[in-house]
Design a protein around this motif. Structure first.
Motif, PDB file in Angstrom:
ATOM      1  N   ARG B 326       0.878  -1.156   0.000  1.00 36.67           N
ATOM      2  CA  ARG B 326       0.000   0.000   0.000  1.00 36.67           C
ATOM      3  C   ARG B 326       0.924   1.217   0.000  1.00 36.67           C
ATOM      4  O   ARG B 326       1.588   1.490   0.985  1.00 36.67           O
ATOM      5  CB  ARG B 326      -0.848   0.001   1.254  1.00 36.67           C
ATOM      6  CG  ARG B 326      -1.844   1.129   1.331  1.00 36.67           C
ATOM      7  CD  ARG B 326      -1.409   2.155   2.304  1.00 36.67           C
ATOM      8  NE  ARG B 326      -2.437   3.131   2.534  1.00 36.67           N
ATOM      9  CZ  ARG B 326      -2.380   4.385   2.101  1.00 36.67           C
ATOM     10  NH1 ARG B 326      -1.354   4.802   1.437  1.00 36.67           N
ATOM     11  NH2 ARG B 326      -3.344   5.215   2.346  1.00 36.67           N
ATOM     12  N   ASN B 331      -3.125   7.152  -3.448  1.00 39.81           N
ATOM     13  CA  ASN B 331      -4.261   8.040  -3.237  1.00 39.81           C
ATOM     14  C   ASN B 331      -3.964   9.449  -3.684  1.00 39.81           C
ATOM     15  O   ASN B 331      -4.815  10.137  -4.227  1.00 39.81           O
ATOM     16  CB  ASN B 331      -4.636   8.063  -1.758  1.00 39.81           C
ATOM     17  CG  ASN B 331      -5.440   6.865  -1.388  1.00 39.81           C
ATOM     18  OD1 ASN B 331      -6.083   6.298  -2.227  1.00 39.81           O
ATOM     19  ND2 ASN B 331      -5.374   6.498  -0.136  1.00 39.81           N
ATOM     20  N   THR B 335      -6.553  10.160  -6.763  1.00 38.32           N
ATOM     21  CA  THR B 335      -7.805  10.722  -6.269  1.00 38.32           C
ATOM     22  C   THR B 335      -7.671  12.208  -5.957  1.00 38.32           C
ATOM     23  O   THR B 335      -8.510  12.997  -6.369  1.00 38.32           O
ATOM     24  CB  THR B 335      -8.253   9.992  -4.996  1.00 38.32           C
ATOM     25  OG1 THR B 335      -8.099   8.612  -5.175  1.00 38.32           O
ATOM     26  CG2 THR B 335      -9.688  10.293  -4.691  1.00 38.32           C
TER      27      THR B 335
ATOM     28  N   ASN C  51     -12.090   5.709   9.847  1.00 36.62           N
ATOM     29  CA  ASN C  51     -12.447   6.371   8.607  1.00 36.62           C
ATOM     30  C   ASN C  51     -11.335   6.381   7.578  1.00 36.62           C
ATOM     31  O   ASN C  51     -11.375   7.169   6.651  1.00 36.62           O
ATOM     32  CB  ASN C  51     -12.871   7.810   8.897  1.00 36.62           C
ATOM     33  CG  ASN C  51     -11.852   8.503   9.773  1.00 36.62           C
ATOM     34  OD1 ASN C  51     -10.852   7.930  10.159  1.00 36.62           O
ATOM     35  ND2 ASN C  51     -12.122   9.750  10.108  1.00 36.62           N
ATOM     36  N   HIS C  52     -10.331   5.522   7.696  1.00 41.66           N
ATOM     37  CA  HIS C  52      -9.266   5.483   6.705  1.00 41.66           C
ATOM     38  C   HIS C  52      -9.262   4.122   6.052  1.00 41.66           C
ATOM     39  O   HIS C  52      -8.956   3.126   6.703  1.00 41.66           O
ATOM     40  CB  HIS C  52      -7.919   5.752   7.381  1.00 41.66           C
ATOM     41  CG  HIS C  52      -6.776   5.802   6.436  1.00 41.66           C
ATOM     42  ND1 HIS C  52      -5.489   5.518   6.808  1.00 41.66           N
ATOM     43  CD2 HIS C  52      -6.710   6.107   5.126  1.00 41.66           C
ATOM     44  CE1 HIS C  52      -4.689   5.650   5.777  1.00 41.66           C
ATOM     45  NE2 HIS C  52      -5.399   6.009   4.753  1.00 41.66           N
ATOM     46  N   LEU C  53      -9.617   4.061   4.749  1.00 41.50           N
ATOM     47  CA  LEU C  53      -9.525   2.803   4.020  1.00 41.50           C
ATOM     48  C   LEU C  53      -8.118   2.710   3.470  1.00 41.50           C
ATOM     49  O   LEU C  53      -7.748   3.443   2.559  1.00 41.50           O
ATOM     50  CB  LEU C  53     -10.540   2.785   2.878  1.00 41.50           C
ATOM     51  CG  LEU C  53     -10.485   1.559   1.980  1.00 41.50           C
ATOM     52  CD1 LEU C  53     -10.993   0.362   2.695  1.00 41.50           C
ATOM     53  CD2 LEU C  53     -11.294   1.782   0.741  1.00 41.50           C
ATOM     54  N   ALA C  54      -7.307   1.795   4.038  1.00 43.77           N
ATOM     55  CA  ALA C  54      -5.904   1.746   3.633  1.00 43.77           C
ATOM     56  C   ALA C  54      -5.711   0.944   2.366  1.00 43.77           C
ATOM     57  O   ALA C  54      -4.940   1.328   1.504  1.00 43.77           O
ATOM     58  CB  ALA C  54      -5.058   1.162   4.747  1.00 43.77           C
ATOM     59  N   LEU C  55      -6.425  -0.205   2.205  1.00 41.98           N
ATOM     60  CA  LEU C  55      -6.105  -1.112   1.115  1.00 41.98           C
ATOM     61  C   LEU C  55      -7.301  -1.997   0.825  1.00 41.98           C
ATOM     62  O   LEU C  55      -8.028  -2.367   1.733  1.00 41.98           O
ATOM     63  CB  LEU C  55      -4.926  -1.997   1.543  1.00 41.98           C
ATOM     64  CG  LEU C  55      -4.278  -2.898   0.532  1.00 41.98           C
ATOM     65  CD1 LEU C  55      -3.703  -2.104  -0.563  1.00 41.98           C
ATOM     66  CD2 LEU C  55      -3.180  -3.688   1.190  1.00 41.98           C
ATOM     67  N   ILE C  56      -7.508  -2.341  -0.471  1.00 39.88           N
ATOM     68  CA  ILE C  56      -8.431  -3.415  -0.825  1.00 39.88           C
ATOM     69  C   ILE C  56      -7.599  -4.428  -1.584  1.00 39.88           C
ATOM     70  O   ILE C  56      -7.029  -4.103  -2.628  1.00 39.88           O
ATOM     71  CB  ILE C  56      -9.580  -2.933  -1.729  1.00 39.88           C
ATOM     72  CG1 ILE C  56     -10.319  -1.781  -1.092  1.00 39.88           C
ATOM     73  CG2 ILE C  56     -10.543  -4.046  -1.970  1.00 39.88           C
ATOM     74  CD1 ILE C  56     -11.480  -1.307  -1.911  1.00 39.88           C
ATOM     75  N   ILE C  72      -8.878  -3.291   4.477  1.00 37.84           N
ATOM     76  CA  ILE C  72      -8.098  -2.962   5.672  1.00 37.84           C
ATOM     77  C   ILE C  72      -8.447  -1.533   6.086  1.00 37.84           C
ATOM     78  O   ILE C  72      -8.321  -0.598   5.290  1.00 37.84           O
ATOM     79  CB  ILE C  72      -6.595  -3.092   5.407  1.00 37.84           C
ATOM     80  CG1 ILE C  72      -6.290  -4.494   4.933  1.00 37.84           C
ATOM     81  CG2 ILE C  72      -5.807  -2.766   6.639  1.00 37.84           C
ATOM     82  CD1 ILE C  72      -4.839  -4.771   4.784  1.00 37.84           C
ATOM     83  N   THR C  74      -8.091   1.620   9.108  1.00 39.73           N
ATOM     84  CA  THR C  74      -7.451   2.161  10.304  1.00 39.73           C
ATOM     85  C   THR C  74      -8.141   3.475  10.632  1.00 39.73           C
ATOM     86  O   THR C  74      -9.099   3.842   9.973  1.00 39.73           O
ATOM     87  CB  THR C  74      -5.943   2.392  10.088  1.00 39.73           C
ATOM     88  OG1 THR C  74      -5.781   3.176   8.936  1.00 39.73           O
ATOM     89  CG2 THR C  74      -5.208   1.116   9.943  1.00 39.73           C
ATOM     90  N   ASN C 109     -12.083   7.107  -1.710  1.00 42.47           N
ATOM     91  CA  ASN C 109     -10.813   6.727  -2.327  1.00 42.47           C
ATOM     92  C   ASN C 109     -10.743   5.257  -2.666  1.00 42.47           C
ATOM     93  O   ASN C 109      -9.674   4.762  -2.967  1.00 42.47           O
ATOM     94  CB  ASN C 109      -9.651   7.118  -1.404  1.00 42.47           C
ATOM     95  CG  ASN C 109      -9.712   6.384  -0.099  1.00 42.47           C
ATOM     96  OD1 ASN C 109     -10.778   6.014   0.353  1.00 42.47           O
ATOM     97  ND2 ASN C 109      -8.586   6.172   0.520  1.00 42.47           N
TER      98      ASN C 109
END
Lengths: 183, 365, 172
Positions: B326, B331, B335, C51-56, C72, C74, C109
């Motif tokens: 990641r 991002n 985005t 509220n943080h989407l780190a990874l799919i 994932i 955090t 995002n």
């Protein structure tokens, strides 16, 4: 350098002009972008060898392909190469354009760049030091003196084979052929 | 006025790295921007599944070419967690010093890119020269200027050589004594103020909604740093502060970068004073036949661009089953860039893109 | 063990009835749920401050004939216990016709992550605003990151068949 050989200067001033002012196209193709800024700034100064970066292909003389080439980048490399006016020289930088390098089994990189555009010389290393770039430039001068740096003439003579290879890998090309193809 | 479509393409004097943006403009104002990544895609994660655990180390460095050291740290930390290896205390201190030196070098590269784009060649040459002094230190320690395979599961590959500590101190004094010159020439300059103030402004709520990390988030006023939340190497043994600003535009982001560089230099001096004696690595089993038990893990660290993470899955064999990085530029480049460019002029595209600290190989992997 | 993680696990197990959750001592909370309840679980976690989407990410279990998706999460916070917790939400879908609902309505995002998984694994996300290719520029018969795509054979078939250019004298 050739300062003492005034006779050589007067015999072929065109070659002297070509050798000592190679303008390199500013195109950061791959990994090798990390060793180009040290080469052109103050510590290892490339301008004392006559090499400075320029903005467009129409003003450039030398094409340094720094690092590996992916399939999407190959389109832009061919278009930039065909826009450069002759005489033009290409140098492959790093081990990846030679035979695939570290990404020899990747589905998205070009393994032998020699099949698609003509290359005059290679620099090995991962990444080559700035001193290696200067040694390559002096070897290129020797080749220009002897008349052996003629990748652009090879492109003109064998254009139909190059175009066939490019179409085999990239599919349909959006630009028309640069030279007329005889059947 | 009619609408034109322009390509701020890969071959451009204001572009660092192989990345392309398609702009729809009307006169000089941008209406819509679309990012086109994919010029540097090698299929890293598929290649990692076909090499053994140790053979992956030279491959992992090359994901981010400007600063390869945090990628090695992530992979080594994940392998140590899966295999259950403990590392000695001196190795933790050596890792912290090495990573802070890499952070200073990467920020100087970013300063070269930004000053070059603004047309400020004096400061660009100074920044590249000081970065070369740090690369000389790396060459003596590991043998390579750019790609050093130094962090290893179990510690580091070899200890500091004789007299290395004095060389670090003298190099950092040489760089640190030029900070007043940088301030007078670049950071306090009125032209830089006019070109960067209120350009590319991102508010605090927008930054959280779009997943911003690193300097982009710290320039909007939030003190978020993984080195304080989940301390990994010796970062909890010394005292240091997280620098922030409140405006959220390009001017604040570059000032946060400058404050971080000065904080890193102070941190290296404190770590060198406190470093204990001892071993620099623990031995790992035979790397040709090393099988790691089946499990999964997710580790994070703070690279010079923001929060970096690795999701690693093992199947009980001698090759990884899945590795997914990641990266912070993902991002920011795909985005946030498309939102920040609306209603700006064409001359500021490079300005915003480089102040958001986007590195193209990190997006494509 | 993370106390925030244990209390969150109790809250989740009491509000949803068909999920499993467990906390490991690496400060990780793993939640397994069915594919239809992914959107509700993620939005309830977001309302609690994660509220943080780190990874799919995606895993290809070829022996069980299933694809597994992992989200994932955090938290952007300055409290230390809440900031250390990583939440992994997992779900399994079929491998043949892989389909799932998008999460771009909750996390803005998530859009490029889902585009990347669509072209590399062949998963279709219903309701996605812009599902076009991100990195690749050609079509592949099998999506490239699945386990039955052989890269060495692909390199031999496509790149090694291109001939070298020879001079008139026969030299390269």
């Amino acid at each position: 350098m050739d300062r003492n050989k005034i006779g050589k200067w007067l015999k072929s001033p065109g070659k002297m002009g070509q050798k000592y002012s190679l303008h390199a196209l500013y195109f950061c193709t791959g990994c090798g972008i990390i060793e180009i800024p040290p080469t052109i700034t103050a510590r290892w100064d490339a301008e004392r060898f006559g090499v400075i970066p320029v903005a467009t292909p129409r003003q450039a003389n030398l094409f340094l392909i720094t690092g590996y080439v992916s399939v999407k980048t190959l389109r832009y490399i061919i278009r930039s190469y065909e826009q450069m006016p002759e005489p033009k020289f290409t140098v492959g930088f790093g081990s990846c354009p030679i035979n695939g390098g570290m990404y020899w089994d990747s589905y998205n990189t070009i393994k032998h760049l020699d099949k698609y555009i003509p290359i005059d010389g290679w620099i090995a290393g991962c990444m080559p030091r700035p001193e290696a770039v200067f040694i390559a430039v002096t070897h290129l001068w020797t080749l220009i003196d002897k008349g052996m740096a003629n990748g652009y003439k090879k492109y003109r003579d064998n254009y139909q084979y190059y175009r066939k290879n490019q179409e085999q890998v990239l599919g349909k090309l959006e630009w028309p052929p640069l030279f007329s193809i005889k059947n | 006025m009619r609408e034109l479509e322009l390509y701020f393409g890969p071959q451009h004097l204001g572009m660092v790295g192989n990345f392309s943006i398609t702009l729809n403009v009307e006169g000089d104002r941008i209406i819509k921007a679309t990012a086109n990544p994919g010029f540097l895609h090698r299929g890293f994660e598929k290649l990692m599944e076909q090499r053994t655990w140790i053979q992956n180390f030279p491959l992992v460095c090359r994901i981010n070419v400007v600063e390869p050291d945090h990628m090695e740290l992530m992979y080594a930390m994940a392998v140590e967690k899966l295999a259950g290896i403990e590392i000695p205390e001196r190795a933790q201190y050596i890792r912290s010093i090495y990573l802070e030196l890499a952070r200073v070098g990467s920020h100087l590269f970013g300063l070269w890119a930004y000053a070059n784009m603004l047309g400020f060649d004096t400061v660009a040459n100074w920044a590249m020269y000081h970065r070369d002094l740090i690369l000389d230190l790396f060459e003596e320690l590991t043998g390579g200027r750019v790609y050093h395979i130094y962090i290893w599961p179990g510690g580091v590959r070899r200890d500091f050589p004789e007299g290395f500590k004095d060389k670090i101190i003298s190099t950092l004094h040489a760089i640190g004594s030029c900070v007043p010159d940088y301030d007078n020439t670049f950071f306090n300059n009125r032209i830089f103020y006019k070109r960067a103030k209120n350009i590319g402004k991102i508010t605090h709520e927008e930054a959280i909604k779009m997943g911003a990390v690193g300097q982009v988030l710290r320039a909007t006023g939030m003190k978020q740093d993984i080195r304080k939340i989940e301390p990994y190497a010796a970062y909890d043994q010394v005292e240091w502060e997280v620098p922030t600003r409140t405006d959220g535009d390009a001017y604040s982001r570059i000032w946060v970068v400058r404050d971080e560089m000065i904080e890193s230099v102070h941190m290296i001096f404190k770590l060198l004073d406190k470093m204990p004696q001892g071993e620099a690595y623990t031995k790992i089993p035979n790397p040709f036949k090393w099988k790691i038990p089946g499990n999964e893990t997710y580790v994070r660290c703070e690279s010079s661009r923001g929060e970096l993470g690795l999701y690693l899955v093992s199947n009980g064999e001698d090759k990884p089953y899945r590795a997914h990085f990641r990266t912070p530029s993902y991002n920011h480049g795909l985005t946030i860039l498309e939102k920040a460019l609306i209603n700006e002029s064409i001359a500021d595209v490079g300005n915003i893109m480089i102040s958001l600290y986007i590195t193209a190989p990190e997006i494509d992997r | 063990m993370n106390n925030t993680g244990i209390s969150l696990k109790e809250i989740l197990l009491s509000s949803f009835d068909d999920i499993q959750a467990e906390v490991t001592d690496e400060q990780r909370l793993t939640v397994n749920c069915k594919k239809d309840s992914v959107v509700t679980v993620l939005s309830s976690l977001k309302n609690r401050g994660y509220n943080h989407l780190a990874l799919i990410s995606c895993l290809d279990w070829i022996k069980d004939n299933k694809l597994e998706l992992i989200y994932i999460l955090t938290s952007y916070t300055e409290e230390s216990e809440k900031g250390k917790l990583n939440i992994l939400v997992k779900t399994k879908i079929a491998r043949e016709k892989a389909e799932l609902h998008t999460v771009t309505s909750i996390f803005e995002n998530a859009e490029p992550y889902e585009r990347e998984l669509h072209e590399l694994y062949g998963i279709h996300f219903t309701g996605h605003p812009r599902l076009i290719p991100l990195f690749l520029e050609r079509e592949y018969k099998i999506p490239p990151f699945r386990k039955d795509f052989d890269t060495k054979k692909y390199v031999e078939d496509v790149f090694d068949q291109v001939p070298f250019i020879k001079d008139k004298k026969g030299k390269k």
